[in-house]
Design a protein around this motif. Structure first.
Motif, PDB file in Angstrom:
ATOM      1  N   UNK A 177       0.583  -1.054   0.063  1.00 34.92           N
ATOM      2  CA  UNK A 177      -0.179   0.046   0.020  1.00 34.92           C
ATOM      3  C   UNK A 177       0.958   1.271   0.061  1.00 34.92           C
ATOM      4  N   UNK A 178       0.168   2.315  -0.112  1.00 37.37           N
ATOM      5  CA  UNK A 178       1.089   3.710  -0.156  1.00 37.37           C
ATOM      6  C   UNK A 178       0.226   4.509   0.971  1.00 37.37           C
ATOM      7  N   UNK A 179       1.226   4.964   1.801  1.00 39.77           N
ATOM      8  CA  UNK A 179       0.752   5.985   2.974  1.00 39.77           C
ATOM      9  C   UNK A 179       0.228   7.213   2.242  1.00 39.77           C
ATOM     10  N   UNK A 180      -0.585   8.120   2.871  1.00 37.65           N
ATOM     11  CA  UNK A 180      -1.134   9.457   2.559  1.00 37.65           C
ATOM     12  C   UNK A 180       0.402  10.259   2.230  1.00 37.65           C
ATOM     13  N   UNK A 181       0.256  11.225   1.260  1.00 37.77           N
ATOM     14  CA  UNK A 181       1.597  12.350   1.272  1.00 37.77           C
ATOM     15  C   UNK A 181       1.550  13.167   2.431  1.00 37.77           C
ATOM     16  N   UNK A 182       2.733  13.408   2.855  1.00 37.11           N
ATOM     17  CA  UNK A 182       2.851  14.632   3.750  1.00 37.11           C
ATOM     18  C   UNK A 182       2.394  13.860   5.244  1.00 37.11           C
ATOM     19  N   UNK A 183       2.241  12.758   5.549  1.00 33.41           N
ATOM     20  CA  UNK A 183       1.547  12.257   6.695  1.00 33.41           C
ATOM     21  C   UNK A 183       2.851  11.388   7.604  1.00 33.41           C
ATOM     22  N   UNK A 184       3.955  11.399   6.906  1.00 34.37           N
ATOM     23  CA  UNK A 184       5.001  10.727   7.918  1.00 34.37           C
ATOM     24  C   UNK A 184       5.856  11.951   8.634  1.00 34.37           C
ATOM     25  N   UNK A 185       6.054  11.568   9.594  1.00 32.54           N
ATOM     26  CA  UNK A 185       7.154  12.119  10.652  1.00 32.54           C
ATOM     27  C   UNK A 185       8.625  12.262  10.163  1.00 32.54           C
ATOM     28  N   UNK A 186       8.653  11.448   9.475  1.00 31.69           N
ATOM     29  CA  UNK A 186      10.134  11.450   8.800  1.00 31.69           C
ATOM     30  C   UNK A 186      10.419  12.193   7.649  1.00 31.69           C
ATOM     31  N   UNK A 187       9.378  13.022   7.421  1.00 28.05           N
ATOM     32  CA  UNK A 187       9.879  14.037   6.209  1.00 28.05           C
ATOM     33  C   UNK A 187      10.615  15.311   6.959  1.00 28.05           C
ATOM     34  N   UNK A 188      10.413  15.552   8.202  1.00 27.59           N
ATOM     35  CA  UNK A 188      11.249  16.538   8.658  1.00 27.59           C
ATOM     36  C   UNK A 188      12.347  16.070   9.592  1.00 27.59           C
ATOM     37  N   UNK A 189      12.770  14.799   9.728  1.00 29.39           N
ATOM     38  CA  UNK A 189      13.972  14.391  10.169  1.00 29.39           C
ATOM     39  C   UNK A 189      15.065  15.082   9.919  1.00 29.39           C
ATOM     40  N   UNK A 190      15.821  15.968  10.854  1.00 33.11           N
ATOM     41  CA  UNK A 190      17.224  16.360  10.639  1.00 33.11           C
ATOM     42  C   UNK A 190      18.400  15.789  11.376  1.00 33.11           C
ATOM     43  N   UNK A 191      19.449  16.214  11.041  1.00 38.10           N
ATOM     44  CA  UNK A 191      20.764  15.550  11.743  1.00 38.10           C
ATOM     45  C   UNK A 191      21.316  14.073  11.141  1.00 38.10           C
ATOM     46  N   UNK A 192      22.268  13.813  11.429  1.00 43.97           N
ATOM     47  CA  UNK A 192      22.834  12.570  10.880  1.00 43.97           C
ATOM     48  C   UNK A 192      22.295  11.167  11.552  1.00 43.97           C
ATOM     49  N   UNK A 193      22.146  10.361  10.610  1.00 44.52           N
ATOM     50  CA  UNK A 193      21.541   9.068  11.259  1.00 44.52           C
ATOM     51  C   UNK A 193      20.943   8.126   9.942  1.00 44.52           C
ATOM     52  N   UNK A 194      20.502   7.035  10.167  1.00 39.04           N
ATOM     53  CA  UNK A 194      20.455   5.830   9.346  1.00 39.04           C
ATOM     54  C   UNK A 194      18.787   5.682   9.373  1.00 39.04           C
ATOM     55  N   UNK A 195      18.147   5.826   8.153  1.00 39.13           N
ATOM     56  CA  UNK A 195      16.731   4.915   8.048  1.00 39.13           C
ATOM     57  C   UNK A 195      16.862   3.334   7.949  1.00 39.13           C
ATOM     58  N   UNK A 196      16.117   2.748   8.788  1.00 38.99           N
ATOM     59  CA  UNK A 196      16.178   1.162   8.654  1.00 38.99           C
ATOM     60  C   UNK A 196      14.834   0.887   8.471  1.00 38.99           C
ATOM     61  N   UNK A 197      14.578  -0.479   7.923  1.00 31.71           N
ATOM     62  CA  UNK A 197      13.384  -1.023   7.870  1.00 31.71           C
ATOM     63  C   UNK A 197      12.696  -1.366   9.091  1.00 31.71           C
ATOM     64  N   UNK A 198      11.151  -1.135   8.917  1.00 28.49           N
ATOM     65  CA  UNK A 198      10.525  -0.783  10.064  1.00 28.49           C
ATOM     66  C   UNK A 198       9.981  -2.311  10.483  1.00 28.49           C
ATOM     67  N   UNK A 199      10.418  -3.393   9.795  1.00 24.57           N
ATOM     68  CA  UNK A 199       9.924  -4.584   9.850  1.00 24.57           C
ATOM     69  C   UNK A 199      11.139  -5.435  10.360  1.00 24.57           C
ATOM     70  N   UNK A 200      12.347  -5.275   9.919  1.00 31.74           N
ATOM     71  CA  UNK A 200      13.339  -6.129  10.341  1.00 31.74           C
ATOM     72  C   UNK A 200      14.637  -5.318  10.794  1.00 31.74           C
TER      73      UNK A 200
END
Length: 162
Positions: free
Chosen positions: A57-80
């Protein structure tokens, strides 16, 4: 005779023109390191995560808090927990979904879907096969030219420890 010929042509045309753009294609036979049953995934994931990661499925646009994430870091799979994207490669595409110009090497796998009636390049987690989003050729020209358009609900952000 003409009537019979007309019927034959009409039936042939109807049968041979059956479209398949909206048909579900068989899932890839690719094996992933993390493999669970649908009921196991349902127990571990939120309803929104399950819909996106396991049902594409596809989430609604502009609904993710991750849009505004700042700073260094890594995005990881929410499942694994597989590492997918570094924040330094994230950019504001204006589309309403987290967008990256490249993935962490070996973090994602690619496939294709035609659910909208045309072929799109699909992005999956390389470890569990979870659906992340799609990749397009309209990303930043000064880097890769790619835009990995990723559902925020499919990822978690892990800030770099100082």
């Amino acid at each position: 005779m003409r009537k019979l010929l007309f019927i034959f042509i009409a039936v042939f045309t109807l049968v041979s023109c059956k479209g398949n753009a909206q048909e579900e294609k068989p899932k890839s036979k690719q094996k992933f390191e993390v493999s669970k049953t649908e009921s196991e995934w349902k127990k571990e994931l939120t309803a929104a995560e399950f819909k996106v990661l396991r049902k594409a499925a596809t989430e609604r646009p502009f609904s993710s808090e991750l849009l505004n994430v700042k700073g260094n870091g890594t995005f990881v799979c929410a499942a694994c927990g597989n590492e997918l994207y570094e924040n330094k490669y994230k950019f504001d595409s204006g589309t309403g979904w987290p967008s990256f110009d490249r993935a962490i090497k070996g973090g994602v796998a690619f496939g294709s879907d035609s659910k909208l009636g045309y072929q799109r390049d699909e992005v999956h987690c390389a470890k569990c096969g979870g659906h992340l989003g799609h990749v397009f050729d309209d990303g930043p020209r000064e880097t890769t030219g790619k835009r990995h358009c990723i559902n925020g609900v499919a990822m978690d952000f892990i800030p770099t420890k100082k």
